[in-house]
Write an enzyme that holds these catalytic residues in place. Structure first.
Site, mmCIF file in Angstrom:
data_model
loop_
_atom_site.group_PDB
_atom_site.id
_atom_site.type_symbol
_atom_site.label_atom_id
_atom_site.label_comp_id
_atom_site.label_asym_id
_atom_site.label_seq_id
_atom_site.Cartn_x
_atom_site.Cartn_y
_atom_site.Cartn_z
ATOM 1 C CB SER A 27 -13.434 -18.357 -16.608
ATOM 2 O OG SER A 27 -12.471 -17.397 -16.107
HETATM 3 N N1 SAH Z 1 -13.345 -13.246 -16.006
HETATM 4 C C1 SAH Z 1 -12.650 -13.112 -17.446
HETATM 5 C C2 SAH Z 1 -11.275 -13.865 -17.336
HETATM 6 C C3 SAH Z 1 -10.579 -13.145 -18.571
HETATM 7 S S1 SAH Z 1 -8.907 -13.966 -18.454
HETATM 8 C C4 SAH Z 1 -13.699 -14.001 -18.281
HETATM 9 O O1 SAH Z 1 -14.436 -14.956 -17.886
HETATM 10 O O2 SAH Z 1 -13.631 -13.465 -19.443
HETATM 11 C C5 SAH Z 1 -7.950 -12.829 -17.354
HETATM 12 C C6 SAH Z 1 -7.813 -11.399 -17.853
HETATM 13 O O3 SAH Z 1 -6.849 -10.847 -16.893
HETATM 14 C C7 SAH Z 1 -7.293 -11.269 -18.991
HETATM 15 O O4 SAH Z 1 -8.232 -10.519 -19.742
HETATM 16 C C8 SAH Z 1 -6.136 -10.455 -19.000
HETATM 17 O O5 SAH Z 1 -5.787 -9.385 -19.741
HETATM 18 C C9 SAH Z 1 -6.435 -9.905 -17.532
HETATM 19 N N2 SAH Z 1 -5.092 -9.428 -16.783
HETATM 20 C C10 SAH Z 1 -4.131 -9.746 -16.511
HETATM 21 N N3 SAH Z 1 -3.441 -9.396 -15.756
HETATM 22 C C11 SAH Z 1 -4.119 -8.091 -15.218
HETATM 23 C C12 SAH Z 1 -3.662 -6.964 -14.426
HETATM 24 N N4 SAH Z 1 -2.608 -6.936 -13.662
HETATM 25 N N5 SAH Z 1 -4.832 -6.230 -14.190
HETATM 26 C C13 SAH Z 1 -5.910 -6.401 -14.907
HETATM 27 N N6 SAH Z 1 -6.345 -7.330 -15.776
HETATM 28 C C14 SAH Z 1 -5.376 -8.264 -16.065
#
Ligand code: SAH
Length: 215
Positions: free
Chosen positions: A65
Site C-alpha cells: 500500500s
Molecule cells: N498491507 C499489505 C497489502 C497487501 S495487498 C501491504 O502493504 O503489503 C492485499 C493482500 O490481501 C494481498 O496480499 C492478498 O493476497 C491478500 N488477500 C486477499 N484476500 C484475502 C483473504 N481472504 N484473506 C487473507 N488475505 C487476503
C-alpha cells in the site's frame, strides 16, 4: 545502489512530506514509519522507489500500500500499545510491522503462502516478534483469538465481512475498504455499548479481498 543512511534520509522525507504534511499527528505512528525500513518489504529492483508516494508491486498480482494509506488506516485505529490486533492481507508485511510497533500483539492472515513466508522472513530480520502470521481466508477472521481491539483489512471487500464485525471487541474499531472492484470507500466500524457505528473515511483503491465473505 543507495547506502543505508540514504534510505533513512528518504524515509524522513517521506514521513515529513507525505504523512505529517497531510495532517497525521500521532507521534508514535510517525516514529514507527521513520523506523521501519519500507524498502526491505519489496524486491531489491524496487528499492530506489520504495519511498515514493504510491503503491508498488510485490508479486502474485498484489501491491504494498501507499505509505499515506498505511498511515491513514493505522491512525484511524487509535492504537495506544495495549491492543490485540487482527490484520487481513499481510501482503509484504509492511503494515504488519507498523502495527507490531504500535500494538501489543498482531495476528495477520494472508491467503497466499508465498507472500506470508516472505513477510515472515523480513519481520524476523527486523526482530519484530509480537506477530503471528497465518495462511488462510481472512474474510472468516480468526475466531481462535477473538475478540480483537482493532481489525484492519487491506484488500477491497464487496460488503463488510460479517465474521469480522462479530470478532470485534466492545469499544473496538474495524477498518475496511468496501465497494466495487478497483474503487472503494474506507469504512471505520466501531462497537460501542453493543451498537455498531459506521463512519465513511473517504475513497481508496485496494486489490480484491478474495474469500468466502469477499469476492
Ligand atoms: N498491507 C499489505 C497489502 C497487501 S495487498 C501491504 O502493504 O503489503 C492485499 C493482500 O490481501 C494481498 O496480499 C492478498 O493476497 C491478500 N488477500 C486477499 N484476500 C484475502 C483473504 N481472504 N484473506 C487473507 N488475505 C487476503
Amino acid at each position: 545502489m543507495a547506502a543505508v543512511n540514504d534510505f533513512a534520509v528518504r524515509r524522513r522525507r517521506m514521513v515529513h512530506d507525505q504523512i505529517a504534511g497531510r495532517g497525521i499527528r500521532d507521534k508514535r505512528l510517525l516514529a514507527a514509519m521513520n523506523d521501519i525500513p519500507r524498502h526491505m518489504f519489496m524486491d531489491q529492483t524496487l528499492w530506489r522507489r520504495a519511498y515514493e508516494d504510491h503503491p508498488l508491486p510485490i508479486g502474485n498480482g498484489q501491491t504494498i500500500s501507499q505509505p499515506y494509506m498505511v498511515a491513514l488506516m493505522t491512525d484511524a485505529m487509535g492504537l495506544t500499545g495495549s491492543e490485540k490486533v487482527l490484520e487481513i492481507g499481510t501482503g509484504s508485511g509492511y503494515q504488519t510491522a507498523i502495527l507490531a510497533k504500535l500494538a501489543d500483539w498482531v495476528f495477520s492472515l494472508e491467503r497466499l503462502s508465498e507472500l506470508s513466508r516472505a513477510a515472515q522472513r523480513v519481520l524476523e530480520e527486523l526482530k519484530l516478534y509480537n506477530v503471528n502470521l497465518i495462511v488462510g481466508d481472512g474474510t472468516k477472521g480468526w475466531p481462535e483469538e477473538a475478540p480483537y481491539d482493532a481489525i484492519i483489512v487491506t484488500a477491497g471487500a464487496p460488503v463488510t465481512p460479517g465474521p469480522l464485525v462479530e470478532q470485534l471487541a466492545e469499544g473496538g474499531r474495524l477498518l475496511v475498504p468496501v465497494g466495487d472492484r478497483g474503487i472503494q470507500t474506507l469504512l471505520r466500524i466501531s462497537k460501542r455499548d453493543g451498537r455498531v457505528i459506521e463512519e465513511d473515511l473517504g475513497g481508496c483503491r485496494f486489490v480484491d479481498l478474495i474469500g468466502e465473505h469477499g469476492w
